[in-house]
Enzyme design. Structure first.
Site, PDB file in Angstrom:
ATOM      1  N   ARG A   1      -3.155  -5.361 -21.016  1.00 43.67           N
ATOM      2  CA  ARG A   1      -4.204  -6.249 -20.472  1.00 43.67           C
ATOM      3  C   ARG A   1      -5.176  -5.401 -19.645  1.00 43.67           C
ATOM      4  NH1 ARG A   1      -1.824  -9.241 -15.758  1.00 43.67           N
ATOM      5  NH2 ARG A   1      -0.744 -10.490 -17.290  1.00 43.67           N
TER       6      ARG A   1
ATOM      7  N   ASP B   1       2.310  -7.120 -14.127  1.00 46.51           N
ATOM      8  CA  ASP B   1       1.005  -7.014 -13.465  1.00 46.51           C
ATOM      9  C   ASP B   1       0.854  -5.609 -12.879  1.00 46.51           C
ATOM     10  OD1 ASP B   1       0.515  -9.667 -13.987  1.00 46.51           O
ATOM     11  OD2 ASP B   1       0.823 -10.360 -11.936  1.00 46.51           O
TER      12      ASP B   1
HETATM   13  P1  FAD Z   1     -16.091 -10.725 -12.184  1.00 46.83           P
HETATM   14  O1  FAD Z   1     -16.577  -9.327 -12.334  1.00 46.83           O
HETATM   15  O2  FAD Z   1     -15.482 -11.135 -10.874  1.00 46.83           O
HETATM   16  O3  FAD Z   1     -17.259 -11.713 -12.522  1.00 46.83           O
HETATM   17  C1  FAD Z   1     -18.053 -11.507 -13.688  1.00 46.83           C
HETATM   18  C2  FAD Z   1     -18.579 -12.827 -14.200  1.00 46.83           C
HETATM   19  O4  FAD Z   1     -17.461 -13.662 -14.623  1.00 46.83           O
HETATM   20  C3  FAD Z   1     -19.303 -13.652 -13.148  1.00 46.83           C
HETATM   21  O5  FAD Z   1     -20.635 -13.235 -13.007  1.00 46.83           O
HETATM   22  C4  FAD Z   1     -19.165 -15.057 -13.743  1.00 46.83           C
HETATM   23  O6  FAD Z   1     -20.063 -15.218 -14.804  1.00 46.83           O
HETATM   24  C5  FAD Z   1     -17.755 -15.035 -14.315  1.00 46.83           C
HETATM   25  N1  FAD Z   1     -16.780 -15.493 -13.302  1.00 46.83           N
HETATM   26  C6  FAD Z   1     -15.901 -14.741 -12.620  1.00 46.83           C
HETATM   27  N2  FAD Z   1     -15.182 -15.502 -11.764  1.00 46.83           N
HETATM   28  C7  FAD Z   1     -15.626 -16.756 -11.894  1.00 46.83           C
HETATM   29  C8  FAD Z   1     -15.301 -18.002 -11.273  1.00 46.83           C
HETATM   30  N3  FAD Z   1     -14.375 -18.099 -10.311  1.00 46.83           N
HETATM   31  N4  FAD Z   1     -15.962 -19.112 -11.663  1.00 46.83           N
HETATM   32  C9  FAD Z   1     -16.921 -19.035 -12.622  1.00 46.83           C
HETATM   33  N5  FAD Z   1     -17.295 -17.890 -13.237  1.00 46.83           N
HETATM   34  C10 FAD Z   1     -16.664 -16.767 -12.885  1.00 46.83           C
HETATM   35  N6  FAD Z   1      -6.069  -7.607 -11.161  1.00 46.83           N
HETATM   36  C11 FAD Z   1      -5.219  -6.594 -10.884  1.00 46.83           C
HETATM   37  O7  FAD Z   1      -5.584  -5.676 -10.138  1.00 46.83           O
HETATM   38  N7  FAD Z   1      -3.956  -6.567 -11.419  1.00 46.83           N
HETATM   39  C12 FAD Z   1      -3.512  -7.520 -12.294  1.00 46.83           C
HETATM   40  O8  FAD Z   1      -2.371  -7.463 -12.763  1.00 46.83           O
HETATM   41  C13 FAD Z   1      -4.416  -8.570 -12.645  1.00 46.83           C
HETATM   42  N8  FAD Z   1      -4.058  -9.516 -13.545  1.00 46.83           N
HETATM   43  C14 FAD Z   1      -4.999 -10.428 -13.951  1.00 46.83           C
HETATM   44  C15 FAD Z   1      -4.675 -11.327 -14.964  1.00 46.83           C
HETATM   45  C16 FAD Z   1      -5.634 -12.189 -15.452  1.00 46.83           C
HETATM   46  C17 FAD Z   1      -5.303 -13.115 -16.582  1.00 46.83           C
HETATM   47  C18 FAD Z   1      -6.960 -12.193 -14.887  1.00 46.83           C
HETATM   48  C19 FAD Z   1      -8.019 -13.108 -15.397  1.00 46.83           C
HETATM   49  C20 FAD Z   1      -7.261 -11.348 -13.856  1.00 46.83           C
HETATM   50  C21 FAD Z   1      -6.304 -10.463 -13.367  1.00 46.83           C
HETATM   51  N9  FAD Z   1      -6.599  -9.577 -12.328  1.00 46.83           N
HETATM   52  C22 FAD Z   1      -5.702  -8.582 -12.026  1.00 46.83           C
HETATM   53  C23 FAD Z   1      -7.822  -9.756 -11.506  1.00 46.83           C
HETATM   54  C24 FAD Z   1      -8.980  -8.881 -11.992  1.00 46.83           C
HETATM   55  O9  FAD Z   1      -8.708  -7.529 -11.688  1.00 46.83           O
HETATM   56  C25 FAD Z   1     -10.315  -9.276 -11.342  1.00 46.83           C
HETATM   57  O10 FAD Z   1     -10.209  -9.087  -9.960  1.00 46.83           O
HETATM   58  C26 FAD Z   1     -10.737 -10.703 -11.586  1.00 46.83           C
HETATM   59  O11 FAD Z   1     -10.392 -11.149 -12.865  1.00 46.83           O
HETATM   60  C27 FAD Z   1     -12.272 -10.822 -11.412  1.00 46.83           C
HETATM   61  O12 FAD Z   1     -12.949 -10.072 -12.404  1.00 46.83           O
HETATM   62  P2  FAD Z   1     -13.596 -10.749 -13.706  1.00 46.83           P
HETATM   63  O13 FAD Z   1     -13.573  -9.743 -14.802  1.00 46.83           O
HETATM   64  O14 FAD Z   1     -12.868 -12.015 -14.028  1.00 46.83           O
HETATM   65  O15 FAD Z   1     -15.074 -11.126 -13.373  1.00 46.83           O
END
Ligand code: FAD
Length: 285
Positions: free
Chosen positions: A161, A110
């Protein structure tokens, strides 16, 4: 015991519970990325203990023959204590996953805040070369440096990722506005599909980004996977895995372990719909 409301986001307290969760996902075409909850240890014993737990975990994954990899945090295995502690513990995990009884289990690293980026990418590079690509690293679209980092990563084996970024970074180093982060995510994703031979991982719940990845796949044919968290858009995860028109592999990132409370609290705080879900569960409606 984890209360039912939190167990939506966390697979259980033990590796056994987490592996059972993986088995249920595998039955529906979704693979697992197991993450033992824990971070920012300031003393060596808990960092070493979590590294030991990952060594055991990769062996359990191989024994049970489930479709799962693992994902570790650098501060969980000793980075706050010293680079050498992180590096020693990561080497132990990667070795167990590859040469020991881990039977080739894939290891993700991560990405934490910007102060850890260089040391994390350097460690990834070493292990990516040594294992011929059986490790992966996360990079964050909110950091201005990431587009350039991807050029270095494109020449390496292993997977990358792309996420939007979960840390509140200084303004001079990061994009602050959501629209600008989304634009950077698209730029980075387009570059990855164009320049990477394989190993593009879309770490996002955002339907627009997942759709964009599908378009880029149609254009470049680069194999890719979509990764989402336990308890977030799970029906979309199963729908993607079952859709014959979607060529992506689907992975669920599965947190587990005794330190579930702060992780659960973060999930609830970051999104109103999660908070409403929690409230409904508490008031029983
Ligand atoms: P967002 O920009 O938060 O949301 C965009 C759209 O996605 C929303 O409008 C909605 O349509 C949909 N959505 C988002 N969340 C939800 C919800 N809870 N319920 C329903 N719809 C939703 N961050 C790091 O800094 N380091 C890491 O190592 C890291 N690893 C990750 C690994 C995985 C598999 C994932 C999924 C995330 C990881 N993250 C990590 C977190 C990431 O950086 C984001 O903070 C987080 O994923 C939110 O961004 P998003 O792209 O999912 O969508």
């Amino acid at each position: 015991m984890i209360p039912p409301i939190a167990s939506n986001f966390v697979a259980g307290e033990t590796p056994e519970a987490a592996l059972e969760h993986v088995e249920r996902l595998n039955d529906r075409g979704v693979a697992g990325i197991l993450n033992l909850l824990g971070e920012h240890y300031e003393e060596r014993p808990p960092a070493d203990a979590d590294a030991d737990a990952y060594v055991d975990l990769v062996e359990m994954i191989a024994e049970r023959d489930v479709d799962s990899c693992v994902s570790v945090k650098s501060s969980q295995i000793g980075l706050d204590i010293g680079d050498h502690v992180f590096e020693e513990n990561l080497a132990r995990i990667v070795e167990a996953a590859n040469d020991g009884d881990g039977d080739g289990t894939f290891v993700w690293i991560d990405m934490e805040d910007h102060e850890t980026t260089d040391v994390t990418l350097d460690a990834f590079e070493r292990h990516a070369v040594e294992t011929d690509g059986n490790v992966g690293v996360c990079v964050q679209a909110n950091l201005k440096r990431t587009r350039e980092d991807l050029e270095r990563l494109a020449d390496l084996p292993g997977k990358v990722r792309l996420v939007k970024g979960a840390y509140d970074e200084p303004a001079e180093l990061s994009y602050k506005k959501k629209a600008r982060v989304d634009e950077s995510y698209r730029d980075c994703l387009a570059y990855m599909f164009e320049a990477f031979d394989d190993g593009v991982a879309v770490g996002s719940h955002d339907p627009a980004m997942i759709e964009y990845a599908a378009d880029l796949y149609d254009e470049y044919g680069t194999p890719y996977e979509v990764q989402m968290l336990t308890g977030v858009r799970e029906s979309a995860q199963f729908d993607l895995a079952a859709d014959p028109d979607v060529d992506a592999e689907v992975y669920q990132y599965i947190p587990y372990g005794s330190k579930w409370f702060s992780y659960f609290y973060r999930r609830i705080r970051e999104r109103k719909s999660n908070a409403l879900f929690a409230l409904r569960a508490i008031v029983g409606r």
